[in-house]
Design a protein around this motif. Structure first.
Motif, short mmCIF file in Angstrom:
data_model
loop_
_atom_site.label_atom_id
_atom_site.label_comp_id
_atom_site.label_asym_id
_atom_site.label_seq_id
_atom_site.Cartn_x
_atom_site.Cartn_y
_atom_site.Cartn_z
N PHE A 1 16.57 105.30 -68.57
CA PHE A 1 16.22 106.19 -67.46
C PHE A 1 14.94 105.76 -66.76
CE2 PHE A 1 18.85 109.61 -69.69
CZ PHE A 1 19.94 109.39 -68.85
N MET A 2 14.11 104.97 -67.43
CA MET A 2 12.91 104.43 -66.77
C MET A 2 13.29 103.50 -65.63
SD MET A 2 10.06 105.52 -67.92
CE MET A 2 10.23 107.06 -68.74
N GLY A 3 14.50 102.99 -65.65
CA GLY A 3 14.95 102.13 -64.56
C GLY A 3 15.07 102.86 -63.24
N LEU A 4 15.10 104.19 -63.28
CA LEU A 4 15.19 104.96 -62.04
C LEU A 4 13.84 105.10 -61.34
CD1 LEU A 4 17.68 107.71 -63.23
CD2 LEU A 4 18.15 105.61 -61.96
N PHE A 5 12.78 104.58 -61.95
CA PHE A 5 11.48 104.58 -61.28
C PHE A 5 11.47 103.63 -60.09
CE2 PHE A 5 9.36 106.50 -65.03
CZ PHE A 5 8.71 107.50 -64.35
N GLY B 1 8.19 98.19 -56.52
CA GLY B 1 8.78 99.17 -57.42
C GLY B 1 9.72 98.53 -58.42
N ALA B 2 10.45 97.51 -57.99
CA ALA B 2 11.37 96.83 -58.91
C ALA B 2 10.59 96.11 -60.00
CB ALA B 2 12.23 95.84 -58.13
N ILE B 3 9.46 95.51 -59.65
CA ILE B 3 8.66 94.80 -60.65
C ILE B 3 8.04 95.80 -61.63
CG2 ILE B 3 6.58 93.40 -60.96
CD1 ILE B 3 7.29 92.06 -58.27
N ILE B 4 7.49 96.89 -61.10
CA ILE B 4 6.88 97.91 -61.97
C ILE B 4 7.94 98.55 -62.88
CG2 ILE B 4 5.71 100.16 -61.97
CD1 ILE B 4 4.29 99.24 -59.41
N THR B 5 9.11 98.84 -62.30
CA THR B 5 10.19 99.43 -63.09
C THR B 5 10.64 98.50 -64.21
OG1 THR B 5 10.95 100.73 -61.22
CG2 THR B 5 12.54 100.31 -62.95
N SER B 6 10.75 97.22 -63.90
CA SER B 6 11.17 96.25 -64.91
C SER B 6 10.16 96.17 -66.05
CB SER B 6 11.34 94.87 -64.28
OG SER B 6 12.32 94.91 -63.27
N VAL B 7 8.88 96.17 -65.72
CA VAL B 7 7.85 96.11 -66.77
C VAL B 7 7.89 97.37 -67.63
CG1 VAL B 7 5.37 96.04 -67.16
CG2 VAL B 7 6.39 94.53 -65.45
N ILE B 8 8.10 98.52 -67.01
CA ILE B 8 8.18 99.78 -67.77
C ILE B 8 9.40 99.75 -68.70
CG2 ILE B 8 8.60 102.26 -67.58
CD1 ILE B 8 6.92 102.22 -65.04
N MET B 9 10.54 99.28 -68.19
CA MET B 9 11.75 99.21 -69.04
C MET B 9 11.54 98.26 -70.21
SD MET B 9 15.07 99.22 -66.53
CE MET B 9 16.22 99.19 -67.90
N ILE B 10 10.88 97.14 -69.97
CA ILE B 10 10.63 96.18 -71.06
C ILE B 10 9.73 96.81 -72.11
CG2 ILE B 10 9.56 93.97 -71.62
CD1 ILE B 10 10.50 93.02 -68.81
N ALA B 11 8.65 97.47 -71.66
CA ALA B 11 7.69 98.06 -72.60
C ALA B 11 8.33 99.18 -73.43
CB ALA B 11 6.48 98.59 -71.85
#
Length: 194
Positions: free
Chosen positions: A75-79, A88-98
């Motif tokens: 669900f973090m991918g919806l950020f 936003g895609a870069i930030i979302t990807s980093v959040i999903m990885i973390a």
């Protein structure tokens, strides 16, 4: 014989009789049916001793802890909607990885679903950097010396990134719901993290 019961007047049909019960103790035996603050009453012989209930017995129920799932990583991918497109895609990807890597310390199926979310975040990050990076390189380095009528070949990375972003949103919702039900998600992407 002294009786603990009072003497009542006799009736004409029944003559006055003295009670034939043995004298009882003034205080109940420990574990008797009366609490300490109640008046002591004699217990007839042969009556089983009763353990009193506490006056206000409270039962404590502990709340059941929710079963851990890795749905939050998906669900973090919806950020991706919360920030400027691209960034936003870069930030979302980093959040999903973390978040996905943080789920790897939990038992199965959380570990597998968290690893899959981290892998997809890494795939989406690479796609964003490569596709948008190549388009930005075209816009900055190549386009100023050429005409703007040849957008289609160099605009394909942006179109491909938009399609991948749409796919990212769909699988973030679908796999998040699947992981929240305790099922293992079928991963789609390059498995960089084992």
């Amino acid at each position: 014989m002294n009786s603990p019961y009072p003497d009542y007047p006799s009736s004409p049909h029944y003559p006055a009789q003295q009670a034939s019960l043995p004298p009882t103790q003034a205080q109940p035996t420990p574990g008797g049916p009366y609490l300490a603050y109640q008046a002591p009453y004699p217990v007839p012989p042969g009556t089983p001793q009763q353990v009193p209930y506490p006056p206000y017995a409270q039962q404590h129920y502990t709340a059941a802890k929710p079963r851990p799932t890795a749905a939050i990583a998906w669900f973090m991918g919806l950020f991706v909607f919360a920030f400027y497109p691209g960034i936003g895609a870069i930030i979302t990807s980093v959040i999903m990885i973390a978040v996905g890597l943080n789920c790897r310390k939990d038992p199965e199926p959380v570990r597998t679903n968290g690893t899959a979310a981290a892998n997809w975040g890494l795939n989406y990050l690479l796609a964003t950097v490569l596709l948008l990076g190549s388009f930005l390189y075209y816009m900055i380095a190549i386009l100023p010396g050429r005409g703007s009528d040849d957008f289609l070949p160099w605009g394909l990375p942006v179109v491909a990134w938009l399609l991948i972003s749409l796919f990212h949103i769909i699988i973030s919702i679908a796999f998040g719901v699947r992981a929240s039900r305790g099922k293992v998600v079928p991963f789609r992407g390059i498995p960089f993290i084992k």
